[in-house]
Design a protein around this motif. Structure first.
Motif, PDB file in Angstrom:
ATOM      1  N   VAL A  11       0.747  -1.406  -0.324  1.00 11.19           N
ATOM      2  CA  VAL A  11      -0.542  -0.053   0.336  1.00 11.19           C
ATOM      3  C   VAL A  11       0.884   1.312   0.295  1.00 11.19           C
ATOM      4  N   GLU A  12       1.452   1.306   0.445  1.00 10.16           N
ATOM      5  CA  GLU A  12       2.376   2.254   0.641  1.00 10.16           C
ATOM      6  C   GLU A  12       3.409   2.726  -0.792  1.00 10.16           C
ATOM      7  N   VAL A  13       3.719   1.757  -0.744  1.00 12.17           N
ATOM      8  CA  VAL A  13       4.383   1.790  -2.984  1.00 12.17           C
ATOM      9  C   VAL A  13       3.536   2.274  -3.476  1.00 12.17           C
ATOM     10  N   LYS A  14       2.427   1.826  -3.900  1.00 14.01           N
ATOM     11  CA  LYS A  14       1.326   1.977  -4.372  1.00 14.01           C
ATOM     12  C   LYS A  14       0.775   3.813  -4.410  1.00 14.01           C
ATOM     13  N   ILE A  15       0.436   3.823  -2.954  1.00 12.34           N
ATOM     14  CA  ILE A  15       0.918   5.445  -2.172  1.00 12.34           C
ATOM     15  C   ILE A  15       2.188   6.374  -3.149  1.00 12.34           C
ATOM     16  N   LYS A  20       4.128  10.783  -7.191  1.00 14.84           N
ATOM     17  CA  LYS A  20       5.029  10.687  -7.762  1.00 14.84           C
ATOM     18  C   LYS A  20       4.599  10.444 -10.027  1.00 14.84           C
ATOM     19  N   GLU A  21       2.770  10.026 -10.121  1.00  9.34           N
ATOM     20  CA  GLU A  21       2.512  10.153 -11.313  1.00  9.34           C
ATOM     21  C   GLU A  21       3.006   8.934 -12.110  1.00  9.34           C
ATOM     22  N   LEU A  22       4.260   7.884 -11.572  1.00 12.57           N
ATOM     23  CA  LEU A  22       4.607   7.016 -11.849  1.00 12.57           C
ATOM     24  C   LEU A  22       3.981   5.598 -12.643  1.00 12.57           C
ATOM     25  N   GLU A  23       2.816   5.734 -11.938  1.00 14.57           N
ATOM     26  CA  GLU A  23       1.828   4.198 -11.816  1.00 14.57           C
ATOM     27  C   GLU A  23       1.801   4.152 -13.351  1.00 14.57           C
ATOM     28  N   ASN A  24       1.836   4.819 -14.280  1.00 15.16           N
ATOM     29  CA  ASN A  24       1.606   3.981 -15.775  1.00 15.16           C
ATOM     30  C   ASN A  24       1.557   5.964 -16.357  1.00 15.16           C
ATOM     31  N   TYR A  25       3.176   5.658 -16.346  1.00 11.12           N
ATOM     32  CA  TYR A  25       4.121   6.354 -17.035  1.00 11.12           C
ATOM     33  C   TYR A  25       5.043   6.272 -18.407  1.00 11.12           C
ATOM     34  N   TYR A  26       4.855   6.987 -19.073  1.00  7.58           N
ATOM     35  CA  TYR A  26       5.733   6.706 -20.732  1.00  7.58           C
ATOM     36  C   TYR A  26       5.893   8.022 -20.839  1.00  7.58           C
ATOM     37  N   GLY A  27       7.500   7.537 -21.890  1.00  6.45           N
ATOM     38  CA  GLY A  27       8.458   8.841 -22.281  1.00  6.45           C
ATOM     39  C   GLY A  27       9.327   8.320 -23.009  1.00  6.45           C
ATOM     40  N   ILE A  28       9.686   9.302 -23.911  1.00  4.77           N
ATOM     41  CA  ILE A  28      10.959   9.138 -24.883  1.00  4.77           C
ATOM     42  C   ILE A  28      12.341   8.757 -24.623  1.00  4.77           C
ATOM     43  N   SER A  46      -0.563  -7.926  -8.724  1.00  6.12           N
ATOM     44  CA  SER A  46       1.130  -8.274  -8.223  1.00  6.12           C
ATOM     45  C   SER A  46       1.726  -7.662  -7.141  1.00  6.12           C
ATOM     46  N   ALA A  47       1.347  -6.685  -7.240  1.00 11.80           N
ATOM     47  CA  ALA A  47       2.354  -5.650  -6.049  1.00 11.80           C
ATOM     48  C   ALA A  47       3.444  -5.381  -6.849  1.00 11.80           C
ATOM     49  N   GLU A  48       4.283  -5.146  -8.004  1.00  9.08           N
ATOM     50  CA  GLU A  48       5.522  -5.748  -8.927  1.00  9.08           C
ATOM     51  C   GLU A  48       4.886  -3.991  -9.517  1.00  9.08           C
ATOM     52  N   TRP A  49       6.819  -3.177  -9.132  1.00  5.19           N
ATOM     53  CA  TRP A  49       7.148  -2.635 -10.870  1.00  5.19           C
ATOM     54  C   TRP A  49       7.487  -2.727 -11.988  1.00  5.19           C
ATOM     55  N   ILE A  50       7.122  -2.378 -12.701  1.00  6.66           N
ATOM     56  CA  ILE A  50       7.803  -2.998 -14.318  1.00  6.66           C
ATOM     57  C   ILE A  50       8.352  -1.545 -14.503  1.00  6.66           C
ATOM     58  N   LEU A  63      11.867  -5.025 -16.838  1.00  2.00           N
ATOM     59  CA  LEU A  63      12.122  -5.544 -15.315  1.00  2.00           C
ATOM     60  C   LEU A  63      11.020  -5.454 -14.953  1.00  2.00           C
ATOM     61  N   ARG A  64      10.711  -6.541 -14.040  1.00  3.25           N
ATOM     62  CA  ARG A  64       9.545  -6.949 -12.407  1.00  3.25           C
ATOM     63  C   ARG A  64       9.921  -7.005 -11.364  1.00  3.25           C
ATOM     64  N   TRP A  65       9.808  -6.011 -10.773  1.00  2.36           N
ATOM     65  CA  TRP A  65      10.622  -6.441  -9.325  1.00  2.36           C
ATOM     66  C   TRP A  65       9.611  -6.608  -8.286  1.00  2.36           C
ATOM     67  N   ASP A  66       9.085  -7.306  -7.068  1.00  6.04           N
ATOM     68  CA  ASP A  66       8.404  -7.791  -6.254  1.00  6.04           C
ATOM     69  C   ASP A  66       8.432  -6.227  -5.253  1.00  6.04           C
ATOM     70  N   VAL A  67       8.418  -6.151  -4.252  1.00 11.96           N
ATOM     71  CA  VAL A  67       8.236  -4.992  -2.459  1.00 11.96           C
ATOM     72  C   VAL A  67       9.605  -5.581  -2.356  1.00 11.96           C
ATOM     73  N   ALA A  68       9.642  -6.382  -2.102  1.00 11.59           N
ATOM     74  CA  ALA A  68      10.927  -6.918  -1.734  1.00 11.59           C
ATOM     75  C   ALA A  68      11.868  -6.784  -2.211  1.00 11.59           C
ATOM     76  N   LYS A  69      12.224  -6.493  -3.158  1.00  9.13           N
ATOM     77  CA  LYS A  69      12.842  -6.767  -4.432  1.00  9.13           C
ATOM     78  C   LYS A  69      13.579  -5.155  -4.792  1.00  9.13           C
ATOM     79  N   LEU A  70      11.809  -4.230  -4.971  1.00  9.51           N
ATOM     80  CA  LEU A  70      12.325  -3.112  -4.733  1.00  9.51           C
ATOM     81  C   LEU A  70      12.615  -2.091  -3.243  1.00  9.51           C
ATOM     82  N   ASN A  71      12.557  -2.825  -2.563  1.00  7.80           N
ATOM     83  CA  ASN A  71      12.659  -2.015  -0.957  1.00  7.80           C
ATOM     84  C   ASN A  71      14.319  -2.535  -1.103  1.00  7.80           C
ATOM     85  N   SER A  72      14.997  -3.805  -1.563  1.00  4.47           N
ATOM     86  CA  SER A  72      16.611  -3.386  -1.513  1.00  4.47           C
ATOM     87  C   SER A  72      17.388  -2.602  -2.512  1.00  4.47           C
ATOM     88  N   HIS A  73      16.419  -2.380  -3.261  1.00  2.00           N
ATOM     89  CA  HIS A  73      17.221  -1.588  -4.351  1.00  2.00           C
ATOM     90  C   HIS A  73      16.890   0.371  -3.892  1.00  2.00           C
TER      91      HIS A  73
END
Length: 233
Positions: A11-15, A20-28, A46-50, A63-73
């Motif tokens: 929940v904290e990661v999602k909020i 920061k408007e990164l939950e579905n962000y596109y760029g060049i 799935s609570a994954e950062w992609i 790249l697909r990371w779960d919250v534990a891997k994202l927390n390590s980063h």
């Protein structure tokens, strides 16, 4: 327990990511093989950062990371909170100091300048996932077209407003001489003469600032007194 901790972390990661408007962000993104489209996505189910990168034609990396891997980063970057982490990601993605280096079966995202750089290693997706490439490419094209349409509408409104301002200025300038002529034709207001100051009955005609003295009273002559001996010769 472990499940409650993971749920709270998700929940904290999602909020933080949404703020920061990164939950579905596109760029060049600039790469050594031309510009490519990238995407950041937080999959809530799935609570994954992609993170995805594609050339829009044949190749795609992800790249697909779960919250534990994202927390390590996050901890490796020495960032205290999820807000700090996604604030860093947002800043580097929108800066001009981000690039991607394409390898045989992977791609390295280098985002930001040394000292605040964020690095992601993406693996190339196999051919059967070509639908993902098309989805990413066409979605980004549609979004770019929508932004271009809004910019065109804004530019058109700006041009119309400037034209209207010029027209109103010309209209105002043409009416100003007419207003001056009308003002000149109007009769001048009559000036009333102030009543002369009321003269005092003792006004001095020679020195008007000095009041006239009252006329002397008549002298009454009485009986002459007899001369004394001292007056005789």
């Amino acid at each position: 327990g472990e499940s409650s901790w993971r749920y709270r972390m998700d929940v904290e990661v999602k909020i933080a990511c949404s703020s920061k408007e990164l939950e579905n962000y596109y760029g060049i993104l600039k790469t050594d093989r031309g510009n490519m489209v990238f995407q950041t996505l937080f999959a809530a189910e799935s609570a994954e950062w992609i993170v995805r990168l594609t050339d829009g034609q044949q190749r795609c990396w992800a790249l697909r990371w779960d919250v534990a891997k994202l927390n390590s980063h996050r901890e490796s970057l020495q960032l205290a909170s999820w807000e700090d982490y996604f604030e860093r990601i947002s800043n580097v993605l929108r800066s001009s100091h981000s690039e991607a280096r394409i390898h045989d079966a992977s791609a390295t995202l280098l985002m930001g300048i040394p000292g605040s750089r964020v690095t992601y290693e993406l693996l190339e997706l196999p051919g059967p996932q070509g639908d993902l490439i098309k989805a990413m490419f066409f979605t980004s094209v549609e979004r770019c077209a929508a932004v271009a349409s809004k910019l065109a509408d804004t530019e058109r409104l700006k041009t119309n407003a400037q034209t209207e301002v010029i027209r109103l200025r010309a209209q105002l300038s043409s009416q100003m001489p007419l207003a001056a002529d009308v003002a000149a034709d109007e009769p001048a207001p009559k000036r009333t003469r102030a009543a002369p100051p009321r003269k005092s009955q003792f006004a001095n005609k020679i020195n008007p600032s000095q009041p006239k003295r009252a006329p002397p009273k008549a002298v009454k002559f009485g009986t002459a007194t007899p001369a004394s001996d001292e007056d005789e010769p």
